[in-house]
Design an enzyme around this catalytic site. Sequence first.
Site, PDB file in Angstrom:
ATOM      1  N   HIS A 298       0.801  -1.229   0.000  1.00 21.96           N
ATOM      2  CA  HIS A 298       0.000   0.000   0.000  1.00 21.96           C
ATOM      3  C   HIS A 298       0.824   1.265   0.000  1.00 21.96           C
ATOM      4  CE1 HIS A 298      -3.315  -2.676   1.553  1.00 21.96           C
ATOM      5  NE2 HIS A 298      -3.351  -2.534   0.256  1.00 21.96           N
TER       6      HIS A 298
ATOM      7  N   CYS B  24       0.108  -4.634 -22.225  1.00 23.65           N
ATOM      8  CA  CYS B  24      -0.043  -3.707 -21.098  1.00 23.65           C
ATOM      9  C   CYS B  24       0.917  -4.022 -19.957  1.00 23.65           C
ATOM     10  CB  CYS B  24      -1.481  -3.687 -20.597  1.00 23.65           C
ATOM     11  SG  CYS B  24      -2.038  -5.263 -19.974  1.00 23.65           S
TER      12      CYS B  24
ATOM     13  N   GLU C 153      -1.876 -13.958 -20.246  1.00 25.73           N
ATOM     14  CA  GLU C 153      -0.878 -13.834 -19.187  1.00 25.73           C
ATOM     15  C   GLU C 153      -0.228 -15.167 -18.836  1.00 25.73           C
ATOM     16  OE1 GLU C 153      -1.899 -10.454 -16.264  1.00 25.73           O
ATOM     17  OE2 GLU C 153      -3.695 -11.690 -16.341  1.00 25.73           O
TER      18      GLU C 153
ATOM     19  N   ARG D 216       7.797 -12.919 -10.035  1.00 29.58           N
ATOM     20  CA  ARG D 216       8.006 -11.503 -10.377  1.00 29.58           C
ATOM     21  C   ARG D 216       8.361 -10.653  -9.166  1.00 29.58           C
ATOM     22  NH1 ARG D 216       1.959  -9.688 -12.309  1.00 29.58           N
ATOM     23  NH2 ARG D 216       2.561  -7.584 -11.773  1.00 29.58           N
TER      24      ARG D 216
ATOM     25  N   ARG E  56     -10.168  -3.773 -16.116  1.00 29.56           N
ATOM     26  CA  ARG E  56      -9.882  -5.182 -15.835  1.00 29.56           C
ATOM     27  C   ARG E  56     -10.698  -5.616 -14.633  1.00 29.56           C
ATOM     28  NH1 ARG E  56      -4.050  -7.089 -14.477  1.00 29.56           N
ATOM     29  NH2 ARG E  56      -4.337  -5.963 -12.529  1.00 29.56           N
TER      30      ARG E  56
ATOM     31  N   ASN F 252       3.932  -8.931 -17.607  1.00 33.71           N
ATOM     32  CA  ASN F 252       4.487  -9.137 -16.259  1.00 33.71           C
ATOM     33  C   ASN F 252       4.225 -10.578 -15.822  1.00 33.71           C
ATOM     34  OD1 ASN F 252       4.862  -6.406 -16.429  1.00 33.71           O
ATOM     35  ND2 ASN F 252       3.104  -5.903 -15.144  1.00 33.71           N
ATOM     36  N   ASP F 253       2.984 -11.006 -16.004  1.00 33.59           N
ATOM     37  CA  ASP F 253       2.667 -12.376 -15.622  1.00 33.59           C
ATOM     38  C   ASP F 253       3.136 -13.378 -16.673  1.00 33.59           C
ATOM     39  OD1 ASP F 253       1.489 -12.468 -13.045  1.00 33.59           O
ATOM     40  OD2 ASP F 253      -0.164 -11.290 -13.842  1.00 33.59           O
TER      41      ASP F 253
ATOM     42  N   ARG G 100      -6.490  -1.246 -13.125  1.00 34.24           N
ATOM     43  CA  ARG G 100      -6.405  -2.365 -12.171  1.00 34.24           C
ATOM     44  C   ARG G 100      -7.450  -2.135 -11.075  1.00 34.24           C
ATOM     45  NH1 ARG G 100      -0.538  -1.564 -13.301  1.00 34.24           N
ATOM     46  NH2 ARG G 100       0.327  -3.540 -13.993  1.00 34.24           N
TER      47      ARG G 100
END
Length: 592
Positions: free
Chosen positions: A193, A506, A435, A469, A336, A458-459, A300
């Site tokens: 966070h 993305c 992904e 990651r 998403r 990324n995934d 996101r």
Amino acid sequence: MSVILDGFPASEGIAWGRIRTIPWGVPSVPHEVIEDDDIEAQIALFAEARAAARERLRELKARTQERLGPVEARIFDPQILMVDDEMVVRGTEQYIRDTKLTAARAFEWRMLEVRAQWARTANPMVLDRMNDLEDLKVRILRHLLGQRDPLDLSSSGEALVVVASNLTPSLIAQLDPAQVVALATDQGTRTSHWAILARSQGIPAVVGLGDASRRVREGQEAIVDGRIGRIVLDPDDRDQNVYEDRRSQIRRLEAEVDEVARLESVTADGQPVALRANLDLPVEADNARRHGAAGIGLFRTEFLVVGRNSMPDEDEQYEAYRSVAESFEGDAVYLRLFDLGGDKFPSFIHMPPQENPFLGWRAVRVLLDEPELFRVQLRAILRATAHGDVRIMVPLVNDVEEVQRVRALLEEEEDGLRRDGVPFNRGYKLGVMIETPAAALDAAELARHADFFSIGTNDLVQYTLAVDRNNARLARLFNPFHPSVVRQLHSVARVARAAGIEVSVCGEMAATSLGAFLCIGLDITALSVAWPALPELKKVVREVRIEDARRAARKALAAATAHDVLEALAEGIGDTIDLSAYIGRWNLSVGS
Ligand code: PEP
Ligand code: MG
């Protein structure tokens, strides 16, 4: 000699300053036993310390709300609730009464027990919450022991790079962004966070640096490169030159942001490239627009939920989605569906411990198992489709059946809205994120059920290379230029073209000049990146020629190693593009 420490990028930007470590650790508490007639006084002292912590946290929440908005401010709610947690309060009071410990000692013991209970889970989301628990513990103990806040940075007046083992939202809210130019931590992830708050405020941050907080010296000079997740300690002349160049380039770009935002995003030989922004929180929409985003390629949405004690209701979600859609009137906004799990979990969903959260109950799997939670989001999004070109994107899809089940739920919610006379756009698009290697290999099947593909590199890199990651030790192995990744990008793009659907990328690789060049060369002409990267990316797009990119991509496809892929791209992109960020990171030698 300069020392380079590599971690993970958590907040874009580059900054230079002197190290200031934050010893936000648990203070040592003396073991003292009290007299019977001191018991009530200690209990009162404990109540007073909690009241002070509650007040401070509320103040920080209000300050955050003012600076950033209500979504970010809510990050403080779990901690505020924890102040009066029955288990903590009663347990501490009982220790004071039964064992005649001071309030500080009794509270410390009780918190150790709570921590031990929490630590039995492997769930990274709970581990993230432990950070909040620790923050509260430090805050209350310091008050009980009469210690001051260690965050008094006012005296120096210098640009400071704050280094800590980990940070917390409340620490970030206390920092003055005019003085703290960058953050670097041993632990934490991009989704912690405090990292979200750092991003919203535009403070560069690097996480997952291992033991950086023990290796640095107070006052040591450091460069923090939030773009690639690196810090350089005691930068030598060469580093200084490289980073000075880069910084002035970023400054120039910042100065030119408005002008660059108005430029067309086309290659030198006329190929349009759609450059959109990735959004974690609605508050970033203004910045995204100012930086020239032609829509939002990835919102996101799970960040509306993570860190909350309760699910945002349909209206609250609808308002968030609608406001983003309206900010980008005329442009596509890809929402998403909640990508919960992995390292993002709200406290109100019961999450059993998982051995491998990234291979576990995550994304579309959670949504399909929790239809009640999911339907609220679907209704909110459907209502938002009435306010713009809102598209829906399903995360971590592995097969057609998942898409069909999502579509069936959407249709049911559409029926409900129609019955209730609530407007929505019937022609909205539903697409999938590619992904996993399963999705990439099955892209032809998926294309029959999807209106578009968005490749989440990324995934895709994580699952293709079996490289976590978030694991700092493996940072060098997390290579989006691995030939296996390049081949999947190529084949997914080809399938999408044959099926006549849009394909975009993305993941973070699209924000790198060579990554973007590769995508363009593979005829993936829609890219979505974190908004601070947009102006520079547009400049790259305008400098390159699609014919050169295609030629380089063909070479990259024939390459045997990631190094060869990078060399092929670096050679093809031309010498006007700055490649300094790649040197060392993935062993690129061109230009070094
Ligand atoms: C990705 O996986 O590349 C992606 C864009 O999604 P996230 O980073 O949110 O998992
Ligand atoms: Mg992803």
